[in-house]
Scaffold this motif. Structure first.
Motif: not given
Lengths: 232, 232
Positions: B154-159, B210-213, B196-201, B191-192
């Motif tokens: 999650a933090n990698y994606l935000l970076r 894509s970061i929807h939220n 696991g990040l889908q519930p967080y958009g 992959s999993r």
DNA sequence: TCATAATATTGACATATATCAATCCATTTC
DNA sequence: GAAATGGATTGATATATGTCAATATTATGA
């Protein structure tokens, strides 16, 4: 500050090549203090006001995030810590707390940076020091990413054994709870890991470690200079 | 070497403050080469004969132990790598391989060390560079020890999102197998983790994220400048 | 364009590690 | 010396992560 301590600091790699004038000037601004155990010397995120030198005792460098915390290293005399933050004039990335009664020298970061600009031998000594610190962290990262917790413990014990003279028995130099955190595991898991090393001839009695079969544990641990050699 | 590349290298922090004379002298001894993908440039354990500069393409820094391997970082233009080993005249701690067709400059380590002794501005620039590298590795270590794999992703994606402009969608810049290794997990687990990040958009389509939220994923990831800020 | 290879995903399962609770043990404190 | 404290250990269990095998998807090259 007693002369003997003054000389000990002067002999650190990072200070040994600089001019007397600059060293004296640095030391003039130094604060020296005795701290009791469990004092938080530094809090991560704060501006790096001082370069620290530990003269006696021991200090835990740790970090917290989201309610968890982890020890990144334990510092022992005589050495400096928080050099990179001082040089970059950036916030501390780790917190520091005394593990026992400790004697610490605080050098104002501003002074260190000023002398760094003036004294190029000092600058070169810092390069060497930082390069070594960098390589040490890379080794730790390899240890964390390439090894299981059992393997990390086994190699840690071999490093400690070497450092304490190479004999079949030696003492852990801090409590197991902290060791677990340094190795990236829980205290419960560390207990089980010690049991897991029994088949390789390692026994534990309090803080006393005995290695009954050097070949066995080395065959399991597979120590590697590119991860486990503290120097180089 | 084309003038434009020469100027690009000159502008790297580490070289920008040194005298023309020393820079020219360094560059005279430089080898410049175009490597195809998947070429091993460096093998860990070997003496550090060259400081490397990547001009185009990308390079994977990785390490092996006991049949396992792990990527420690991916280097992109324009930057140097293997600076600490060069300065300390010590063996490489990591191996390096091209991920794609890459243009690389090789500076003989001896020359770098010689100029390092002569040019104190160069020495000071190296201090700054090494201090930054050191802090970057410490951040990675905190990431590894304080976060679960889901949190690291999650933090990698935000970076990455920040680095690519901050929009709601962006592309991963290398394949997932490699990303998994950099983040310290298996490809299957990655992959999993994406699921696991889908519930967080967060959704994934090939390399498109894509970061929807934004608020949701940030509430989960809890990014922290003392771990996630690449600079400082 | 198809055939091939490499990567990515998925499911089933195994292992590693963390968590929680209880107990043990050593040390400190009064 | 007894009580109190904190660390260490153990067992039971949950969760996280890795492994293996099968399949899907994507990229690559003839």
């Amino acid at each position: 500050m007693p002369d003997s301590e003054y000389r000990d600091i002067r002999q650190l790699n990072i200070f040994s090549q600089m001019t007397d004038e600059h060293f004296t000037s640095l030391m003039r601004g130094a604060y020296i203090q005795n701290f009791p155990a469990q004092i938080e010397l530094i809090t991560e995120g704060e501006p790096s006001d001082f370069l620290h030198i530990i003269l006696s005792g021991s200090v835990d460098l740790f970090s917290c995030w989201n309610g968890r915390d982890s020890s990144l290293a334990v510092v022992r005399p005589i050495s400096t810590f928080i050099l990179a933050a001082t040089i970059r004039d950036a916030p501390y990335l780790m917190s520091a707390r005394t593990l026992e009664k400790s004697r610490i020298v605080l050098l104002p970061s501003q002074d260190v940076r000023a002398i760094f600009e003036l004294d190029s031998d000092f600058a070169r000594a810092i390069v060497t020091e930082l390069a070594q610190c960098y390589r040490a962290v890379i080794k730790t990262q390899k240890d964390l990413k390439l090894r299981t917790s059992l393997e990390r413990l086994a190699n840690y014990l071999l490093r400690m054994q070497k450092r304490s003279g190479g004999g079949a028995t030696f003492e852990l130099d801090f409590e197991k709870r902290l060791l677990a955190s340094v190795l990236g595991m829980t205290p419960e898991n560390l207990s089980r890991a010690f049991k897991g090393l029994q088949p390789y001839g390692v026994t534990v009695n309090g803080t006393l470690i005995s290695i009954h079969n050097q070949a066995d544990i080395e065959r399991f641990a597979k120590p590697n200079p590119l991860i486990d050699d503290l120097s180089s």
